[in-house]
Design an enzyme around this catalytic site. Structure first.
Site, PDB file in Angstrom:
ATOM      1  N   HIS A  27      -9.989  -5.734   1.674  1.00 29.06           N
ATOM      2  CA  HIS A  27      -9.172  -6.700   1.204  1.00 29.06           C
ATOM      3  C   HIS A  27      -9.481  -7.697   2.225  1.00 29.06           C
ATOM      4  CE1 HIS A  27      -6.770  -5.039  -1.872  1.00 29.06           C
ATOM      5  NE2 HIS A  27      -6.787  -3.727  -1.383  1.00 29.06           N
ATOM      6  N   HIS A  48     -12.687  -0.426  -1.310  1.00 32.01           N
ATOM      7  CA  HIS A  48     -12.626  -1.841  -1.398  1.00 32.01           C
ATOM      8  C   HIS A  48     -12.006  -2.533  -0.109  1.00 32.01           C
ATOM      9  CE1 HIS A  48      -9.187  -0.378  -3.562  1.00 32.01           C
ATOM     10  NE2 HIS A  48      -8.573  -1.253  -3.580  1.00 32.01           N
TER      11      HIS A  48
END
Length: 387
Positions: free
Chosen positions: A375, A373
């Site tokens: 950010h 993922h």
């Protein structure tokens, strides 16, 4: 990067070794080859060249008319002698020994054989519009991406991921299945056609290779095509002969572990699911800010800045962390970065003139969820170096 390049080289050498061994099975004896009017250059594993061999075998073209040999018999694919026959250094190619005429590419060679040897055996219906359309669809939409079945990494034609290419390959098989004559036994009815010679060898590949992959397709090969394929394999000697030739070469790929290091085959995502899988499935609510078929972006429930969004791939595909990335992930990594840039420009989410875009790789770097993922943080000033 070094290991990936080394693997590619090793697989390429293994493939060359397969060609060197398997090509002997198609070579005629020196006497008949020297005397033959024409020579077809091909190797057993070539599904595109196999259509030419089916035509030759089905028509019963004698060796003194058409001999079959490998480019390796005249110095190799890149030898001056073979490049004079086909400047691309690929198979199949054909040379007329009396006139010096050279013909290259499978469809061109096939139609040349059908024209020059029209008086031999089956006609293969060279003017049948359905057959010609099926053969053309095969060459444009299947051959261009067939590397997804055996090549170490992308690209696969216009597709950057193996899974997408495999799905497209299956989709195109269903399009061909819809064009089949329902009565058979051949694709266009009771008589063999160029479509049969063209598509059969590719199903040799597909039937053997599709099961090796974790592709998520319920039935990648349509039942109608599977039935047609098995029938020809078992009842038509020309097709049986080509099947045996191809599988003799493919079995060497198996023995050499060709698929052991290929993504979705020998290399699969076996790590446990994470909370992100539940968010993707809609089982856990999230404030989604961006979504398409490949990525999902949502607000972090524990924001580290006034604006804090996570963007993830919908299909983890082995990307538990960034260091697991390979050339199979180039497309999705690019999609993630483009999405991050678009989100960072969105003032409605609280972003201003700058944003910090971070990927934490591993526990020591602060990664908590092992599903890659990105950010995107903004709405305040940041210092360097980060803590």
């Amino acid at each position: 990067m070094f290991e990936s390049s080394r693997l590619t080289v090793l697989l390429a050498l293994a493939f060359l070794g397969t060609i060197l061994e398997a090509s002997q099975g198609l070579s005629s004896n020196p006497g008949p080859t020297a005397m033959a009017n024409r020579v077809l250059f091909d190797v057993p594993v070539s599904n595109n060249g196999a259509r030419c061999r089916i035509i030759a075998y089905k028509k019963g073209i004698p060796e003194n008319e058409l001999a079959i040999m490998s480019p390796m018999d005249i110095g190799g694919f890149k030898s001056d002698e073979y490049l004079a026959v086909n400047p691309q250094g690929k198979v199949p190619s054909l040379k007329c020994q009396t006139t010096g005429t050279c013909v290259a590419e499978s469809d061109t060679v096939s139609r040349y054989l059908l024209s020059e040897y029209a008086c031999y055996g089956a006609s293969f219906q060279p003017s049948n519009p359905v057959s010609n359309t099926m053969a053309r669809f095969h060459d444009i939409y299947l051959t261009s991406i067939q590397m997804c079945l055996y090549k170490p990494g992308p690209p696969f034609g216009s597709f950057g991921t193996r899974k997408d290419a495999l799905k497209e390959y299956s989709k195109q098989l269903y399009i061909l299945a819809d064009m089949m004559d329902p009565n058979g036994p051949y694709l266009c009815g009771p008589e063999v056609s160029l479509a049969d010679a063209t598509i059969f060898p590719s199903i040799v590949f597909a039937s053997h290779m599709f099961p090796k992959f974790d592709h998520g397709i319920v039935q990648p090969i349509p039942a109608k095509i599977e039935s047609w394929f098995q029938n020809l394999r078992n009842t038509d000697s020309a097709f049986t002969r080509v099947y045996d030739e191809m599988m003799g070469a493919i079995s060497k790929w198996d023995a050499n572990g060709r698929w052991d290091s290929i993504h979705l085959a020998g290399v699969r995502d076996t790590d446990p699911e994470t909370i992100f899988d539940k968010i993707i499935a809609g089982e856990i609510p999230a404030t989604v800010v961006k979504e398409d078929d490949k990525i999902l972006a949502f607000k972090d429930i524990n924001p580290a800045a006034p604006a804090h969004v996570l963007v993830i791939p919908k299909d983890r595909d082995g990307l538990t962390r960034l260091r697991k990335a390979t050339n199979e992930h180039v497309e999705i990594l690019g999609r993630l970065m483009v999405a991050a840039g678009e989100i960072a420009r969105d003032e409605s989410l609280g972003f201003g003139e700058g944003a910090r875009i971070v990927v934490n790789d591993g526990k020591e770097a602060g990664q908590e969820v092992f599903h890659l993922h990105v950010h995107i943080l903004g709405g305040r000033a940041f210092t360097w170096p980060p803590g």
